[in-house]
Design an enzyme around this catalytic site. Structure first.
Site, PDB file in Angstrom:
ATOM      1  N   LYS A  74     -47.043  20.529  36.432  1.00  0.00           N
ATOM      2  CA  LYS A  74     -45.598  20.279  36.510  1.00  0.00           C
ATOM      3  C   LYS A  74     -44.969  20.454  35.137  1.00  0.00           C
ATOM      4  CE  LYS A  74     -44.648  20.794  39.996  1.00  0.00           C
ATOM      5  NZ  LYS A  74     -43.552  21.404  40.742  1.00  0.00           N
TER       6      LYS A  74
ATOM      7  N   SER B 274     -23.476   4.421  24.072  1.00  0.00           N
ATOM      8  CA  SER B 274     -22.526   3.334  23.836  1.00  0.00           C
ATOM      9  C   SER B 274     -22.098   2.712  25.168  1.00  0.00           C
ATOM     10  CB  SER B 274     -21.292   3.889  23.123  1.00  0.00           C
ATOM     11  OG  SER B 274     -20.582   4.744  24.008  1.00  0.00           O
TER      12      SER B 274
ATOM     13  N   SER C 252     -46.751  33.139  31.442  1.00  0.00           N
ATOM     14  CA  SER C 252     -46.517  31.743  31.073  1.00  0.00           C
ATOM     15  C   SER C 252     -47.693  30.844  31.495  1.00  0.00           C
ATOM     16  CB  SER C 252     -45.207  31.278  31.704  1.00  0.00           C
ATOM     17  OG  SER C 252     -44.988  29.924  31.433  1.00  0.00           O
ATOM     18  N   GLN C 253     -47.988  30.803  32.781  1.00  0.00           N
ATOM     19  CA  GLN C 253     -49.084  29.946  33.255  1.00  0.00           C
ATOM     20  C   GLN C 253     -50.454  30.559  32.971  1.00  0.00           C
ATOM     21  OE1 GLN C 253     -49.226  26.868  34.483  1.00  0.00           O
ATOM     22  NE2 GLN C 253     -47.017  26.652  34.227  1.00  0.00           N
TER      23      GLN C 253
ATOM     24  N   GLU D   5     -42.958  36.928  43.452  1.00  0.00           N
ATOM     25  CA  GLU D   5     -42.446  38.033  44.262  1.00  0.00           C
ATOM     26  C   GLU D   5     -43.345  39.269  44.233  1.00  0.00           C
ATOM     27  OE1 GLU D   5     -40.955  36.583  41.730  1.00  0.00           O
ATOM     28  OE2 GLU D   5     -40.388  38.101  40.257  1.00  0.00           O
TER      29      GLU D   5
ATOM     30  N   GLN E 108     -46.853  38.824  44.152  1.00  0.00           N
ATOM     31  CA  GLN E 108     -48.188  38.366  44.569  1.00  0.00           C
ATOM     32  C   GLN E 108     -48.656  38.954  45.903  1.00  0.00           C
ATOM     33  OE1 GLN E 108     -48.710  34.132  44.414  1.00  0.00           O
ATOM     34  NE2 GLN E 108     -48.243  34.004  42.227  1.00  0.00           N
TER      35      GLN E 108
ATOM     36  N   GLU F 136     -35.301  23.155  41.537  1.00  0.00           N
ATOM     37  CA  GLU F 136     -34.749  24.171  40.631  1.00  0.00           C
ATOM     38  C   GLU F 136     -33.367  24.636  41.075  1.00  0.00           C
ATOM     39  OE1 GLU F 136     -38.212  26.562  40.703  1.00  0.00           O
ATOM     40  OE2 GLU F 136     -37.567  27.883  42.301  1.00  0.00           O
TER      41      GLU F 136
ATOM     42  N   ASP G 289     -40.120  22.041  45.065  1.00  0.00           N
ATOM     43  CA  ASP G 289     -39.993  22.862  43.858  1.00  0.00           C
ATOM     44  C   ASP G 289     -38.728  23.719  43.940  1.00  0.00           C
ATOM     45  OD1 ASP G 289     -41.592  23.908  41.365  1.00  0.00           O
ATOM     46  OD2 ASP G 289     -40.893  25.704  42.380  1.00  0.00           O
TER      47      ASP G 289
ATOM     48  N   GLY H 168     -45.698  26.933  31.105  1.00  0.00           N
ATOM     49  CA  GLY H 168     -46.998  27.313  30.562  1.00  0.00           C
ATOM     50  C   GLY H 168     -47.207  26.951  29.097  1.00  0.00           C
TER      51      GLY H 168
HETATM   52  P1  NDP Z   1     -45.109  35.229  34.497  1.00  0.00           P
HETATM   53  O1  NDP Z   1     -43.917  36.023  34.921  1.00  0.00           O
HETATM   54  O2  NDP Z   1     -45.056  34.555  33.179  1.00  0.00           O
HETATM   55  O3  NDP Z   1     -46.428  36.125  34.551  1.00  0.00           O
HETATM   56  C1  NDP Z   1     -46.432  37.434  34.606  1.00  0.00           C
HETATM   57  C2  NDP Z   1     -47.866  37.931  34.461  1.00  0.00           C
HETATM   58  O4  NDP Z   1     -48.249  38.616  35.637  1.00  0.00           O
HETATM   59  C3  NDP Z   1     -47.952  38.880  33.307  1.00  0.00           C
HETATM   60  O5  NDP Z   1     -49.180  38.752  32.652  1.00  0.00           O
HETATM   61  C4  NDP Z   1     -47.852  40.223  33.999  1.00  0.00           C
HETATM   62  O6  NDP Z   1     -48.460  41.260  33.283  1.00  0.00           O
HETATM   63  C5  NDP Z   1     -48.624  39.929  35.269  1.00  0.00           C
HETATM   64  N1  NDP Z   1     -48.285  40.870  36.331  1.00  0.00           N
HETATM   65  C6  NDP Z   1     -47.050  41.150  36.829  1.00  0.00           C
HETATM   66  N2  NDP Z   1     -47.131  42.070  37.785  1.00  0.00           N
HETATM   67  C7  NDP Z   1     -48.440  42.396  37.883  1.00  0.00           C
HETATM   68  C8  NDP Z   1     -49.160  43.315  38.696  1.00  0.00           C
HETATM   69  N3  NDP Z   1     -48.543  44.077  39.590  1.00  0.00           N
HETATM   70  N4  NDP Z   1     -50.504  43.382  38.532  1.00  0.00           N
HETATM   71  C9  NDP Z   1     -51.140  42.613  37.629  1.00  0.00           C
HETATM   72  N5  NDP Z   1     -50.502  41.733  36.840  1.00  0.00           N
HETATM   73  C10 NDP Z   1     -49.182  41.637  36.971  1.00  0.00           C
HETATM   74  O7  NDP Z   1     -45.464  34.210  35.664  1.00  0.00           O
HETATM   75  P2  NDP Z   1     -45.484  32.623  35.593  1.00  0.00           P
HETATM   76  O8  NDP Z   1     -46.617  32.188  34.735  1.00  0.00           O
HETATM   77  O9  NDP Z   1     -44.108  32.127  35.324  1.00  0.00           O
HETATM   78  O10 NDP Z   1     -45.798  32.258  37.104  1.00  0.00           O
HETATM   79  C11 NDP Z   1     -47.081  32.410  37.667  1.00  0.00           C
HETATM   80  C12 NDP Z   1     -47.218  31.465  38.841  1.00  0.00           C
HETATM   81  O11 NDP Z   1     -47.159  30.115  38.353  1.00  0.00           O
HETATM   82  C13 NDP Z   1     -46.108  31.578  39.879  1.00  0.00           C
HETATM   83  O12 NDP Z   1     -46.676  31.319  41.130  1.00  0.00           O
HETATM   84  C14 NDP Z   1     -45.163  30.464  39.492  1.00  0.00           C
HETATM   85  O13 NDP Z   1     -44.383  29.988  40.575  1.00  0.00           O
HETATM   86  C15 NDP Z   1     -46.144  29.406  39.030  1.00  0.00           C
HETATM   87  N6  NDP Z   1     -45.605  28.406  38.120  1.00  0.00           N
HETATM   88  C16 NDP Z   1     -44.960  28.805  36.994  1.00  0.00           C
HETATM   89  C17 NDP Z   1     -44.516  27.866  36.091  1.00  0.00           C
HETATM   90  C18 NDP Z   1     -43.950  28.302  34.790  1.00  0.00           C
HETATM   91  O14 NDP Z   1     -43.887  27.474  33.905  1.00  0.00           O
HETATM   92  N7  NDP Z   1     -43.548  29.528  34.556  1.00  0.00           N
HETATM   93  C19 NDP Z   1     -44.631  26.420  36.362  1.00  0.00           C
HETATM   94  C20 NDP Z   1     -45.431  26.107  37.519  1.00  0.00           C
HETATM   95  C21 NDP Z   1     -45.851  27.069  38.378  1.00  0.00           C
HETATM   96  P3  NDP Z   1     -47.628  42.454  32.573  1.00  0.00           P
HETATM   97  O15 NDP Z   1     -47.520  42.084  31.123  1.00  0.00           O
HETATM   98  O16 NDP Z   1     -48.485  43.644  32.803  1.00  0.00           O
HETATM   99  O17 NDP Z   1     -46.294  42.539  33.252  1.00  0.00           O
HETATM  100 MG    MG Z   2     -40.385  26.984  40.730  1.00  0.00          MG
END
Ligand code: NDP
Ligand code: MG
Ligand code: MG
Length: 337
Positions: free
Chosen positions: A130, A251, A27-28, A83, A85, A194, A190, A133
Protein backbone atom coordinates in the site's frame (compact mmCIF):
# COMPACT_ATOMS: atom_id res chain seq x y z
CA UNK A 1 -11.79 -7.00 12.43
CA UNK A 2 -9.42 -7.37 9.55
CA UNK A 3 -7.11 -10.38 9.65
CA UNK A 4 -3.49 -9.22 9.83
CA UNK A 5 -0.19 -11.03 9.35
CA UNK A 6 3.23 -10.06 10.66
CA UNK A 7 6.82 -11.38 10.48
CA UNK A 8 6.12 -14.39 12.69
CA UNK A 9 3.16 -15.48 10.51
CA UNK A 10 5.23 -15.72 7.33
CA UNK A 11 7.90 -18.23 6.37
CA UNK A 12 10.39 -17.41 3.62
CA UNK A 13 11.04 -21.14 3.41
CA UNK A 14 8.06 -21.45 1.04
CA UNK A 15 10.17 -19.60 -1.55
CA UNK A 16 13.27 -21.68 -0.97
CA UNK A 17 14.55 -23.37 -4.13
CA UNK A 18 12.06 -21.38 -6.20
CA UNK A 19 12.72 -18.74 -8.83
CA UNK A 20 10.62 -15.59 -8.82
CA UNK A 21 10.25 -13.77 -12.16
CA UNK A 22 9.36 -10.14 -11.69
CA UNK A 23 7.84 -9.04 -15.01
CA UNK A 24 8.23 -5.28 -15.43
CA UNK A 25 10.85 -3.14 -13.74
CA UNK A 26 9.07 0.15 -13.14
CA UNK A 27 7.82 1.65 -9.90
CA UNK A 28 6.83 -1.61 -8.18
CA UNK A 29 9.07 -3.94 -10.19
CA UNK A 30 12.41 -2.41 -9.24
CA UNK A 31 11.40 -2.22 -5.58
CA UNK A 32 9.93 -5.69 -5.19
CA UNK A 33 12.76 -7.36 -7.15
CA UNK A 34 15.50 -5.70 -5.07
CA UNK A 35 13.77 -6.26 -1.73
CA UNK A 36 13.17 -9.94 -2.51
CA UNK A 37 16.79 -10.43 -3.55
CA UNK A 38 18.04 -8.87 -0.33
CA UNK A 39 15.73 -11.19 1.58
CA UNK A 40 17.58 -14.12 0.00
CA UNK A 41 15.06 -14.99 -2.71
CA UNK A 42 16.21 -16.05 -6.19
CA UNK A 43 14.89 -13.32 -8.52
CA UNK A 44 15.04 -12.87 -12.28
CA UNK A 45 13.46 -10.06 -14.30
CA UNK A 46 11.26 -10.38 -17.40
CA UNK A 47 11.11 -7.46 -19.85
CA UNK A 48 11.26 -6.27 -23.42
CA UNK A 49 14.44 -4.56 -24.66
CA UNK A 50 14.57 -0.93 -23.58
CA UNK A 51 15.16 1.47 -20.72
CA UNK A 52 14.00 -0.83 -17.95
CA UNK A 53 16.04 -3.73 -19.31
CA UNK A 54 19.21 -1.65 -19.07
CA UNK A 55 18.34 -0.51 -15.56
CA UNK A 56 17.61 -4.03 -14.30
CA UNK A 57 20.94 -5.26 -15.69
CA UNK A 58 22.73 -2.32 -14.12
CA UNK A 59 21.14 -3.32 -10.82
CA UNK A 60 22.68 -6.76 -11.25
CA UNK A 61 19.68 -8.86 -12.28
CA UNK A 62 19.58 -11.62 -14.86
CA UNK A 63 17.11 -10.19 -17.39
CA UNK A 64 15.16 -12.25 -19.91
CA UNK A 65 12.39 -11.66 -22.41
CA UNK A 66 9.05 -12.25 -20.73
CA UNK A 67 8.50 -15.72 -22.23
CA UNK A 68 12.00 -16.87 -21.23
CA UNK A 69 11.61 -15.53 -17.69
CA UNK A 70 8.25 -17.26 -17.27
CA UNK A 71 9.72 -20.58 -18.47
CA UNK A 72 12.32 -20.39 -15.70
CA UNK A 73 9.95 -19.25 -12.95
CA UNK A 74 7.97 -20.89 -10.18
CA UNK A 75 6.43 -17.57 -9.20
CA UNK A 76 5.57 -14.93 -11.80
CA UNK A 77 4.77 -11.47 -10.45
CA UNK A 78 3.15 -9.25 -13.12
CA UNK A 79 4.31 -5.67 -12.55
CA UNK A 80 3.65 -4.03 -15.86
CA UNK A 81 1.01 -1.31 -16.23
CA UNK A 82 -2.43 -2.86 -15.71
CA UNK A 83 -3.62 -1.93 -19.19
CA UNK A 84 -0.89 -3.96 -20.96
CA UNK A 85 -0.95 -7.01 -18.68
CA UNK A 86 -3.72 -8.94 -20.44
CA UNK A 87 -2.05 -8.80 -23.87
CA UNK A 88 1.41 -9.71 -22.54
CA UNK A 89 -0.19 -12.47 -20.45
CA UNK A 90 -1.94 -14.00 -23.48
CA UNK A 91 1.07 -13.83 -25.76
CA UNK A 92 4.09 -14.35 -23.52
CA UNK A 93 3.04 -15.65 -20.11
CA UNK A 94 0.21 -18.15 -20.53
CA UNK A 95 1.96 -20.41 -23.10
CA UNK A 96 5.00 -20.83 -20.83
CA UNK A 97 3.51 -20.96 -17.36
CA UNK A 98 4.53 -24.18 -15.57
CA UNK A 99 1.87 -26.39 -14.05
CA UNK A 100 1.88 -25.79 -10.28
CA UNK A 101 3.50 -22.38 -10.66
CA UNK A 102 2.06 -19.23 -9.11
CA UNK A 103 0.81 -16.10 -10.82
CA UNK A 104 1.12 -13.01 -8.63
CA UNK A 105 -0.34 -9.53 -8.96
CA UNK A 106 -0.05 -6.26 -7.05
CA UNK A 107 -3.47 -5.04 -8.18
CA UNK A 108 -6.56 -7.14 -8.82
CA UNK A 109 -7.95 -5.31 -11.88
CA UNK A 110 -7.20 -7.88 -14.58
CA UNK A 111 -8.34 -10.89 -12.59
CA UNK A 112 -11.40 -9.25 -11.08
CA UNK A 113 -12.64 -7.84 -14.39
CA UNK A 114 -11.92 -11.07 -16.25
CA UNK A 115 -9.16 -9.73 -18.50
CA UNK A 116 -6.83 -12.52 -17.39
CA UNK A 117 -8.25 -15.98 -16.80
CA UNK A 118 -5.43 -18.24 -15.52
CA UNK A 119 -5.44 -22.01 -15.99
CA UNK A 120 -6.71 -24.11 -13.08
CA UNK A 121 -3.33 -25.65 -12.24
CA UNK A 122 -1.65 -22.44 -10.99
CA UNK A 123 -1.97 -20.46 -7.77
CA UNK A 124 -3.28 -16.92 -8.24
CA UNK A 125 -2.29 -14.54 -5.47
CA UNK A 126 -2.36 -10.81 -4.82
CA UNK A 127 0.39 -9.16 -2.79
CA UNK A 128 -0.10 -5.43 -2.97
CA UNK A 129 2.08 -2.98 -1.09
CA UNK A 130 0.00 0.00 0.00
CA UNK A 131 2.50 2.56 -1.21
CA UNK A 132 4.39 3.69 -4.30
CA UNK A 133 7.38 1.66 -5.44
CA UNK A 134 10.12 4.09 -4.45
CA UNK A 135 8.78 4.05 -0.90
CA UNK A 136 8.59 0.23 -0.87
CA UNK A 137 12.28 0.22 -1.66
CA UNK A 138 13.43 3.06 0.61
CA UNK A 139 11.50 1.92 3.65
CA UNK A 140 12.84 -1.64 3.24
CA UNK A 141 16.41 -0.32 3.10
CA UNK A 142 15.75 1.55 6.32
CA UNK A 143 14.76 -1.73 7.96
CA UNK A 144 11.00 -1.17 7.93
CA UNK A 145 8.24 -2.07 5.50
CA UNK A 146 5.28 -0.60 3.68
CA UNK A 147 2.07 -2.35 4.77
CA UNK A 148 0.40 -4.59 2.24
CA UNK A 149 -2.63 -6.61 1.25
CA UNK A 150 -2.85 -10.31 0.48
CA UNK A 151 -5.57 -12.23 -1.34
CA UNK A 152 -5.84 -15.67 -2.84
CA UNK A 153 -7.98 -16.01 -5.98
CA UNK A 154 -7.03 -19.60 -6.76
CA UNK A 155 -5.25 -22.17 -4.60
CA UNK A 156 -4.08 -24.96 -6.87
CA UNK A 157 -1.21 -26.19 -4.72
CA UNK A 158 -2.81 -25.88 -1.30
CA UNK A 159 -0.01 -23.50 -0.32
CA UNK A 160 -1.02 -20.33 -2.16
CA UNK A 161 -1.50 -18.30 0.98
CA UNK A 162 1.75 -19.41 2.61
CA UNK A 163 3.56 -18.60 -0.62
CA UNK A 164 1.89 -15.19 -0.72
CA UNK A 165 2.88 -14.49 2.86
CA UNK A 166 6.47 -15.54 2.13
CA UNK A 167 6.53 -13.11 -0.80
CA UNK A 168 5.04 -10.37 1.36
CA UNK A 169 7.80 -11.02 3.90
CA UNK A 170 10.40 -10.90 1.15
CA UNK A 171 9.37 -7.40 0.09
CA UNK A 172 9.24 -6.21 3.70
CA UNK A 173 5.47 -5.88 4.00
CA UNK A 174 5.03 -8.19 7.00
CA UNK A 175 7.31 -5.86 9.01
CA UNK A 176 4.44 -3.35 8.87
CA UNK A 177 1.53 -5.79 8.63
CA UNK A 178 -0.35 -7.47 5.81
CA UNK A 179 -4.14 -7.43 5.74
CA UNK A 180 -6.17 -10.25 4.21
CA UNK A 181 -8.58 -9.20 1.50
CA UNK A 182 -10.10 -10.44 -1.77
CA UNK A 183 -9.28 -9.47 -5.36
CA UNK A 184 -12.74 -7.88 -5.51
CA UNK A 185 -12.29 -5.78 -2.39
CA UNK A 186 -8.76 -4.68 -3.28
CA UNK A 187 -9.71 -3.74 -6.83
CA UNK A 188 -12.89 -1.85 -6.00
CA UNK A 189 -11.50 0.04 -3.00
CA UNK A 190 -8.26 0.88 -4.81
CA UNK A 191 -10.15 2.34 -7.78
CA UNK A 192 -12.58 4.17 -5.51
CA UNK A 193 -9.82 5.63 -3.34
CA UNK A 194 -7.85 6.99 -6.27
CA UNK A 195 -10.92 8.35 -8.06
CA UNK A 196 -12.98 9.82 -5.26
CA UNK A 197 -10.36 10.87 -2.73
CA UNK A 198 -6.64 10.52 -3.38
CA UNK A 199 -6.25 11.63 -6.99
CA UNK A 200 -9.57 12.76 -8.48
CA UNK A 201 -11.16 14.21 -5.37
CA UNK A 202 -8.09 16.04 -4.09
CA UNK A 203 -7.11 17.44 -7.52
CA UNK A 204 -10.55 18.91 -8.08
CA UNK A 205 -10.74 20.24 -4.53
CA UNK A 206 -7.40 22.01 -4.99
CA UNK A 207 -8.40 23.41 -8.39
CA UNK A 208 -11.80 24.58 -7.16
CA UNK A 209 -10.21 26.37 -4.20
CA UNK A 210 -7.55 27.96 -6.41
CA UNK A 211 -10.12 29.13 -8.96
CA UNK A 212 -12.44 30.51 -6.30
CA UNK A 213 -9.65 32.67 -4.88
CA UNK A 214 -8.18 33.84 -8.20
CA UNK A 215 -11.62 34.61 -9.69
CA UNK A 216 -12.26 36.75 -6.63
CA UNK A 217 -9.15 38.76 -7.49
CA UNK A 218 -6.55 37.26 -5.14
CA UNK A 219 -3.00 36.69 -6.44
CA UNK A 220 -2.48 33.24 -7.99
CA UNK A 221 0.77 32.74 -6.05
CA UNK A 222 -1.03 33.20 -2.74
CA UNK A 223 -3.87 30.95 -3.90
CA UNK A 224 -1.35 28.29 -4.90
CA UNK A 225 0.26 28.29 -1.47
CA UNK A 226 -3.07 28.17 0.36
CA UNK A 227 -4.75 25.50 -1.75
CA UNK A 228 -1.93 23.22 -2.89
CA UNK A 229 1.43 23.75 -1.21
CA UNK A 230 0.11 23.67 2.35
CA UNK A 231 -1.84 20.50 1.63
CA UNK A 232 1.30 18.44 2.19
CA UNK A 233 1.83 19.85 5.65
CA UNK A 234 -1.75 19.03 6.59
CA UNK A 235 -1.66 15.56 5.06
CA UNK A 236 1.58 14.77 6.92
CA UNK A 237 -0.18 15.57 10.19
CA UNK A 238 -3.14 13.37 9.23
CA UNK A 239 -0.76 10.55 8.26
CA UNK A 240 0.93 10.74 11.65
CA UNK A 241 -2.09 11.23 13.90
CA UNK A 242 -5.32 10.98 11.94
CA UNK A 243 -7.75 13.91 11.74
CA UNK A 244 -7.40 14.32 15.49
CA UNK A 245 -3.63 14.75 15.23
CA UNK A 246 -4.03 17.31 12.46
CA UNK A 247 -6.64 19.23 14.44
CA UNK A 248 -4.40 19.28 17.51
CA UNK A 249 -1.71 21.09 15.53
CA UNK A 250 -3.77 23.67 13.66
CA UNK A 251 -5.10 26.85 15.26
CA UNK A 252 -8.52 26.86 16.93
CA UNK A 253 -9.68 29.29 14.26
CA UNK A 254 -8.70 26.79 11.57
CA UNK A 255 -10.34 23.98 13.54
CA UNK A 256 -13.64 25.86 13.89
CA UNK A 257 -13.60 26.71 10.17
CA UNK A 258 -12.89 23.06 9.43
CA UNK A 259 -15.98 21.97 11.44
CA UNK A 260 -18.45 24.50 10.07
CA UNK A 261 -17.33 24.88 6.43
CA UNK A 262 -15.91 21.49 5.40
CA UNK A 263 -19.35 19.85 5.42
CA UNK A 264 -20.71 22.62 3.18
CA UNK A 265 -18.00 22.03 0.56
CA UNK A 266 -18.22 18.23 0.64
CA UNK A 267 -21.98 18.02 1.18
CA UNK A 268 -24.82 15.75 0.12
CA UNK A 269 -24.14 16.28 -3.61
CA UNK A 270 -20.53 15.10 -3.27
CA UNK A 271 -21.57 12.08 -1.23
CA UNK A 272 -24.16 11.16 -3.86
CA UNK A 273 -21.50 11.54 -6.56
CA UNK A 274 -19.15 9.28 -4.59
CA UNK A 275 -21.87 6.61 -4.40
CA UNK A 276 -22.38 6.84 -8.15
CA UNK A 277 -18.60 6.56 -8.77
CA UNK A 278 -18.52 3.47 -6.53
CA UNK A 279 -21.49 1.93 -8.33
CA UNK A 280 -19.80 2.37 -11.71
CA UNK A 281 -16.65 0.73 -10.36
CA UNK A 282 -18.65 -2.19 -8.94
CA UNK A 283 -20.75 -2.84 -12.04
CA UNK A 284 -17.74 -2.68 -14.40
CA UNK A 285 -18.76 0.56 -16.18
CA UNK A 286 -15.44 2.23 -15.31
CA UNK A 287 -13.34 -0.83 -16.18
CA UNK A 288 -15.02 -1.17 -19.58
CA UNK A 289 -14.55 2.51 -20.28
CA UNK A 290 -10.82 2.31 -19.42
CA UNK A 291 -10.29 -0.86 -21.47
CA UNK A 292 -12.04 0.71 -24.48
CA UNK A 293 -10.11 3.96 -24.02
CA UNK A 294 -6.84 2.03 -24.31
CA UNK A 295 -8.04 0.08 -27.34
CA UNK A 296 -8.87 3.35 -29.09
CA UNK A 297 -5.46 4.93 -28.39
CA UNK A 298 -6.52 7.00 -25.37
CA UNK A 299 -8.28 9.97 -27.04
CA UNK A 300 -10.06 11.12 -23.87
CA UNK A 301 -7.08 10.50 -21.58
CA UNK A 302 -4.75 12.53 -23.82
CA UNK A 303 -7.19 15.37 -24.36
CA UNK A 304 -7.87 15.86 -20.64
CA UNK A 305 -4.18 15.47 -19.72
CA UNK A 306 -3.33 18.35 -22.10
CA UNK A 307 -6.07 20.57 -20.68
CA UNK A 308 -4.96 19.87 -17.13
CA UNK A 309 -1.31 20.66 -17.84
CA UNK A 310 -2.26 24.08 -19.16
CA UNK A 311 -4.23 25.08 -16.03
CA UNK A 312 -2.98 28.33 -14.43
CA UNK A 313 -2.53 26.46 -11.13
CA UNK A 314 0.19 24.41 -12.84
CA UNK A 315 1.97 27.32 -14.49
CA UNK A 316 1.88 29.29 -11.24
CA UNK A 317 3.24 26.33 -9.30
CA UNK A 318 5.98 25.60 -11.78
CA UNK A 319 7.40 29.11 -11.32
CA UNK A 320 7.14 29.01 -7.54
CA UNK A 321 8.74 25.60 -7.19
CA UNK A 322 11.84 26.71 -9.12
CA UNK A 323 12.97 28.61 -6.06
CA UNK A 324 12.23 25.78 -3.65
CA UNK A 325 15.23 23.54 -4.23
CA UNK A 326 14.28 20.90 -1.67
CA UNK A 327 10.93 20.27 -3.37
CA UNK A 328 12.48 19.81 -6.80
CA UNK A 329 14.89 17.26 -5.43
CA UNK A 330 12.07 15.20 -3.90
CA UNK A 331 9.90 15.41 -7.01
CA UNK A 332 12.69 14.21 -9.29
CA UNK A 333 13.41 11.30 -7.02
CA UNK A 334 9.85 10.03 -7.07
CA UNK A 335 9.33 10.60 -10.80
CA UNK A 336 12.35 8.54 -11.79
CA UNK A 337 11.53 5.62 -9.52
P1 NDP B 1 5.13 0.96 -14.16
O1 NDP B 1 4.38 1.73 -15.20
O2 NDP B 1 6.03 1.71 -13.26
O3 NDP B 1 5.96 -0.22 -14.83
C1 NDP B 1 6.24 -0.30 -16.11
C2 NDP B 1 7.20 -1.47 -16.34
O4 NDP B 1 6.58 -2.43 -17.17
C3 NDP B 1 8.43 -0.97 -17.02
O5 NDP B 1 9.56 -1.68 -16.58
C4 NDP B 1 8.14 -1.29 -18.47
O6 NDP B 1 9.30 -1.47 -19.24
C5 NDP B 1 7.40 -2.60 -18.31
N1 NDP B 1 6.58 -2.89 -19.48
C6 NDP B 1 5.62 -2.11 -20.04
N2 NDP B 1 5.09 -2.70 -21.11
C7 NDP B 1 5.74 -3.88 -21.24
C8 NDP B 1 5.65 -4.95 -22.17
N3 NDP B 1 4.79 -4.92 -23.18
N4 NDP B 1 6.47 -6.02 -22.00
C9 NDP B 1 7.34 -6.06 -20.98
N5 NDP B 1 7.47 -5.08 -20.07
C10 NDP B 1 6.68 -4.02 -20.21
O7 NDP B 1 4.08 0.08 -13.35
P2 NDP B 1 3.76 0.16 -11.79
O8 NDP B 1 4.93 -0.35 -11.03
O9 NDP B 1 3.18 1.49 -11.47
O10 NDP B 1 2.57 -0.88 -11.68
C11 NDP B 1 2.77 -2.28 -11.74
C12 NDP B 1 1.63 -2.97 -11.03
O11 NDP B 1 1.67 -2.62 -9.64
C13 NDP B 1 0.24 -2.57 -11.52
O12 NDP B 1 -0.58 -3.69 -11.42
C14 NDP B 1 -0.18 -1.52 -10.51
O13 NDP B 1 -1.58 -1.40 -10.38
C15 NDP B 1 0.43 -2.08 -9.24
N6 NDP B 1 0.67 -1.12 -8.18
C16 NDP B 1 1.39 0.01 -8.45
C17 NDP B 1 1.69 0.89 -7.43
C18 NDP B 1 2.60 2.03 -7.69
O14 NDP B 1 3.10 2.57 -6.73
N7 NDP B 1 2.90 2.45 -8.90
C19 NDP B 1 1.16 0.70 -6.07
C20 NDP B 1 0.52 -0.58 -5.87
C21 NDP B 1 0.25 -1.42 -6.90
P3 NDP B 1 9.77 -0.44 -20.39
O15 NDP B 1 10.83 0.42 -19.77
O16 NDP B 1 10.30 -1.33 -21.45
O17 NDP B 1 8.56 0.35 -20.81
MG1 MG C 1 -4.44 2.03 -8.13
MG1 MG D 1 -3.81 29.26 6.63
Amino acid sequence: MAKKFYEKDADLGYLKGKTVAVVGYGSQGHAQAQNLRESGVEVIVGLRKGKSWEQAEKDGFAVYTVDQAVKRADVVQLLMPDEVQAKVYREQVRPHLKSGAALFFSHGFNIHFGQIVPPEDVDVVLVAPKGPGHLVRRVYEEGFGVPGLIAVHQDATGQAKELGLAYAKGIGATRAGVIETTFKEETETDLFGEQAVLCGGVSELVKAGFETLTEAGYQPEIAYFECLHELKLIVDLMYEGGLKGMRYSISDTAEFGDYVSGKRVIGEASREAMKQVLKEIQDGTFANRWIRENEEGRPEFNRIAEEEKAHSLETTGEELRKTMAWINKGAKESVTQ
